[in-house]
Design a protein around this motif. Structure first.
Motif, mmCIF file in Angstrom:
data_model
loop_
_atom_site.group_PDB
_atom_site.id
_atom_site.type_symbol
_atom_site.label_atom_id
_atom_site.label_comp_id
_atom_site.label_asym_id
_atom_site.label_seq_id
_atom_site.Cartn_x
_atom_site.Cartn_y
_atom_site.Cartn_z
ATOM 1 N N LEU A 52 21.424 24.024 20.949
ATOM 2 C CA LEU A 52 22.137 24.071 22.633
ATOM 3 C C LEU A 52 21.709 23.391 23.256
ATOM 4 N N ARG A 53 20.299 23.513 23.499
ATOM 5 C CA ARG A 53 19.880 22.142 24.712
ATOM 6 C C ARG A 53 20.163 20.498 24.102
ATOM 7 N N ALA A 54 19.581 20.543 23.075
ATOM 8 C CA ALA A 54 20.338 19.642 22.349
ATOM 9 C C ALA A 54 21.391 18.152 22.003
ATOM 10 N N HIS A 55 22.873 19.765 22.049
ATOM 11 C CA HIS A 55 23.777 19.634 21.410
ATOM 12 C C HIS A 55 24.466 18.796 22.967
ATOM 13 N N ASP A 56 26.483 18.594 22.446
ATOM 14 C CA ASP A 56 26.302 17.372 23.770
ATOM 15 C C ASP A 56 27.119 18.157 24.550
ATOM 16 N N VAL A 57 27.272 18.863 24.582
ATOM 17 C CA VAL A 57 28.369 20.227 25.409
ATOM 18 C C VAL A 57 27.208 20.282 26.592
ATOM 19 N N THR A 58 25.724 20.337 26.693
ATOM 20 C CA THR A 58 24.823 20.402 27.256
ATOM 21 C C THR A 58 24.479 19.083 28.148
ATOM 22 N N ARG A 59 25.121 18.298 27.401
ATOM 23 C CA ARG A 59 25.077 16.694 28.188
ATOM 24 C C ARG A 59 26.080 16.806 28.963
ATOM 25 N N GLU A 60 27.422 17.347 28.530
ATOM 26 C CA GLU A 60 28.848 17.456 28.534
ATOM 27 C C GLU A 60 28.733 18.316 30.385
ATOM 28 N N THR A 61 27.943 19.480 30.178
ATOM 29 C CA THR A 61 27.463 20.344 31.517
ATOM 30 C C THR A 61 27.019 19.414 32.805
ATOM 31 N N GLU A 62 25.948 18.746 32.490
ATOM 32 C CA GLU A 62 25.672 17.761 33.314
ATOM 33 C C GLU A 62 26.400 16.304 34.068
ATOM 34 N N ALA A 63 26.916 16.228 33.209
ATOM 35 C CA ALA A 63 28.187 15.033 33.378
ATOM 36 C C ALA A 63 28.954 15.708 34.098
ATOM 37 N N SER B 18 22.140 8.695 59.325
ATOM 38 C CA SER B 18 21.066 9.160 58.702
ATOM 39 C C SER B 18 21.607 10.062 58.148
ATOM 40 N N VAL B 19 22.353 11.709 58.655
ATOM 41 C CA VAL B 19 23.128 12.329 58.810
ATOM 42 C C VAL B 19 23.576 12.588 57.627
ATOM 43 N N LYS B 20 24.189 11.864 57.768
ATOM 44 C CA LYS B 20 25.437 11.291 56.415
ATOM 45 C C LYS B 20 24.946 10.958 55.058
ATOM 46 N N ARG B 21 23.984 9.809 55.413
ATOM 47 C CA ARG B 21 22.397 9.808 54.479
ATOM 48 C C ARG B 21 22.360 10.798 53.529
ATOM 49 N N ALA B 22 21.631 11.799 54.306
ATOM 50 C CA ALA B 22 20.951 12.695 53.848
ATOM 51 C C ALA B 22 22.200 14.415 53.213
ATOM 52 N N LEU B 23 23.387 13.988 53.773
ATOM 53 C CA LEU B 23 24.021 14.739 52.898
ATOM 54 C C LEU B 23 24.634 14.481 51.420
ATOM 55 N N GLU B 24 23.957 12.993 51.747
ATOM 56 C CA GLU B 24 24.199 12.469 49.822
ATOM 57 C C GLU B 24 23.498 12.508 49.384
ATOM 58 N N ARG B 25 22.234 12.547 49.816
ATOM 59 C CA ARG B 25 20.715 12.371 48.604
ATOM 60 C C ARG B 25 20.905 14.222 48.617
ATOM 61 N N MET B 26 21.276 14.486 48.817
ATOM 62 C CA MET B 26 21.493 16.563 49.237
ATOM 63 C C MET B 26 21.970 16.536 47.939
ATOM 64 N N ALA B 27 23.128 15.644 47.404
ATOM 65 C CA ALA B 27 24.025 16.338 46.387
ATOM 66 C C ALA B 27 23.266 15.779 45.364
ATOM 67 N N GLU B 28 22.528 14.982 44.949
ATOM 68 C CA GLU B 28 21.733 13.860 44.461
ATOM 69 C C GLU B 28 21.191 14.857 43.774
ATOM 70 N N SER B 29 20.345 15.052 44.573
ATOM 71 C CA SER B 29 18.619 16.167 44.400
ATOM 72 C C SER B 29 19.811 17.176 43.858
ATOM 73 N N ILE B 30 20.537 17.682 43.786
ATOM 74 C CA ILE B 30 21.461 19.470 43.554
ATOM 75 C C ILE B 30 20.674 18.297 41.817
ATOM 76 N N VAL B 31 21.848 17.691 42.136
ATOM 77 C CA VAL B 31 21.823 17.098 40.084
ATOM 78 C C VAL B 31 20.779 16.585 39.927
ATOM 79 N N SER B 32 19.968 16.802 39.759
ATOM 80 C CA SER B 32 18.796 15.692 39.359
ATOM 81 C C SER B 32 17.092 16.756 39.381
ATOM 82 N N ARG B 33 17.674 17.542 39.327
ATOM 83 C CA ARG B 33 16.209 18.577 39.470
ATOM 84 C C ARG B 33 17.191 19.464 38.108
ATOM 85 N N GLU B 34 15.720 20.374 37.988
ATOM 86 C CA GLU B 34 14.960 20.432 36.649
ATOM 87 C C GLU B 34 14.704 21.696 36.965
ATOM 88 N N GLY B 35 13.865 22.829 38.109
ATOM 89 C CA GLY B 35 14.015 23.958 37.561
ATOM 90 C C GLY B 35 14.209 23.978 39.417
#
Length: 337
Positions: free
Chosen positions: A289-300, A320-337
Motif C-alpha cells: 500500500l505504501r508503494a501504491h498509487d493511492v498513497t501518492r494520490e493521498t499526498e497530492a 512576514s506573517v503572511k509568508r510564515a503562514l504560507e511556509r507553515m502550510a508547506e511544512s505541514i505537507v512536507s513533513r515525514e513524521g
C-alpha cells in the motif's frame, strides 16, 4: 518548522519562540492539579511533547493586528489544552497503544482514568475561555461541538447514501480542522486584528488541518519508526479507514482486479489481527500500500488542501506573517513524521 528566513525574519522567529516558551510555562501551570491522583495523568500528554501548531498559529494570527498579549497567550493555551484533552479520548476510542512515542494514557492507567483526565482538561480549557468574553465562549462551544460530531461520525461511519471519501474528509475537517481554525480566529480576535481577516484565517486553519491529517495517513505507512513513534501501518492494522485505503476500495469497486486482490488480503489480515494474530502478518500489505498509487494520490490531495489554505490568505497584505503562514502550510505537507 522553519517559518522565517533572513536576518529580520530570524529576529521574528526568536520573538515567536519567546512567546511559545511563555505559553509552555502557562500550560504547565494550568495543567497542575492539587490532587496527586489527577496531576500525573492530566499532565502526561503535555509532558510527552508535541508540535504546538495551534499555539504557534494563534501567535502568528495575532500579528495581523497588534501582536501577542496576555489574552492571545491565554487563548493559545485554551486551544492547546482542548487539543490535548481530545487526544485522551481519541486514544481510548481507538484502543491506541502509543501517543507521541510514549504509551497511551489508558495503557498506563485505565480507560476510565484517561477519559476523566481528558474531561479535566476540557474543564480547564473552559475555565480559561470563560473570562475572555461571550464571542470566545461561543467560538469554543461551537468548536467543541464540531470535535464531538467529527468523532461521532467517524465512529458510526458513512450512512447509506454517503460518499465514503467525502464523509472521511468532513470527519477530518471537524475533528482536526475546526480546532486549528479556532486557534487562528482567536489570534485575530485577541490580537485586535482587522475583522475582515477573521474568516480567511479560519478557512486557512481548517484546510491545513485536513492537509495535516492526510499527510498523517501517508506517514502511517512509513517504515521510519523513529520518526512516527508507531509501527508502520498502525492504522491499517487496526482497520482504520485512511484515505489510501478508501481510494483502494474505490478502485477495487470499479473493477481493478489487482486492487481488489490487495484489498481482500488487507481485510483478511485485519480480521486475523483482531482475532489475536501477530500484527506482522500484514507487513507485506503495508509495504504494497505504501508503494501504491493511492498513497501518492493521498499526498497530492493533501497538497491541494494546503494550496487552498494558502489561497484563503489572498486578502491579507504581503508581510512576514503572511509568508510564515504560507511556509507553515508547506511544512505541514512536507513533513515525514
Amino acid at each position: 518548522m522553519r517559518l522565517f528566513r533572513g536576518a529580520q525574519d530570524r529576529r521574528h522567529a526568536k520573538a515567536l519562540q519567546d512567546q511559545l516558551e511563555l505559553i509552555e510555562a502557562g500550560l504547565l501551570e494550568n495543567l497542575g492539579f492539587a490532587s496527586a491522583v489527577a496531576d500525573a495523568p492530566a499532565r502526561y500528554l503535555l509532558d510527552a511533547g508535541g508540535k504546538r501548531i495551534r499555539p504557534m498559529l494563534t501567535l502568528l494570527a495575532s500579528e495581523l493586528g497588534e501582536g501577542p498579549n496576555d489574552l492571545v497567550r491565554q487563548a493559545a493555551q485554551a486551544v492547546e489544552i482542548t487539543h490535548l484533552a481530545s487526544l485522551y479520548h481519541d486514544d481510548v476510542m481507538d484502543d491506541a497503544k502509543l501517543r507521541r512515542g510514549v504509551p497511551a494514557a489508558q495503557t498506563v492507567w485505565s480507560n476510565s482514568i484517561a477519559i476523566l483526565a481528558g474531561d479535566l482538561l476540557f474543564a480547564r480549557a473552559s475555565t480559561l475561555v470563560s473570562g475572555m468574553g461571550e464571542e470566545a465562549i461561543l467560538l469554543q462551544a461551537r468548536t467543541f461541538e464540531r470535535l464531538c460530531l467529527g468523532q461521532l461520525h467517524e465512529t458510526v461511519g458513512p450512512q447509506p447514501g454517503d460518499e465514503p471519501i467525502a464523509h472521511y474528509l468532513q470527519v477530518l475537517a471537524d475533528k482536526t480542522g475546526a480546532l486549528i481554525a479556532c486557534a487562528a480566529r482567536m489570534g485575530v480576535m485577541f490580537g485586535r486584528g482587522p475583522i475582515e481577516f477573521a474568516d480567511p484565517v479560519m478557512e486557512y486553519g481548517e484546510r491545513i488541518g485536513v492537509a495535516f491529517q492526510l499527510i498523517d495517513d501517508v506517514i502511517d505507512l512509513s517504515p521510519k519508526k523513529e520518526q512516527t513513534g508507531k509501527r508502520a501501518g498502525t492504522d491499517l492494522r487496526a482497520g482504520v479507514a485512511t484515505l489510501p485505503l478508501l481510494l483502494l476500495r474505490e478502485r477495487a469497486a470499479a473493477g481493478n482486479t489487482d486492487d481488489a486482490a490487495l484489498l481482500e488480503s488487507i481485510d483478511l489480515g485485519v480480521r486475523a489481527i483482531a482475532d489475536g494474530a501477530d500484527p506482522a502478518l500484514l507487513d507485506p500489505e503495508v509495504e504494497a500500500l505504501r508503494a501504491h498509487d493511492v498513497t501518492r494520490e493521498t499526498e497530492a490531495t493533501a497538497r491541494r488542501w494546503a494550496e487552498d489554505a494558502v489561497r484563503s490568505l489572498d486578502v491579507l497584505p504581503k508581510s512576514s506573517v503572511k509568508r510564515a503562514l504560507e511556509r507553515m502550510a508547506e511544512s505541514i505537507v512536507s513533513r515525514e513524521g
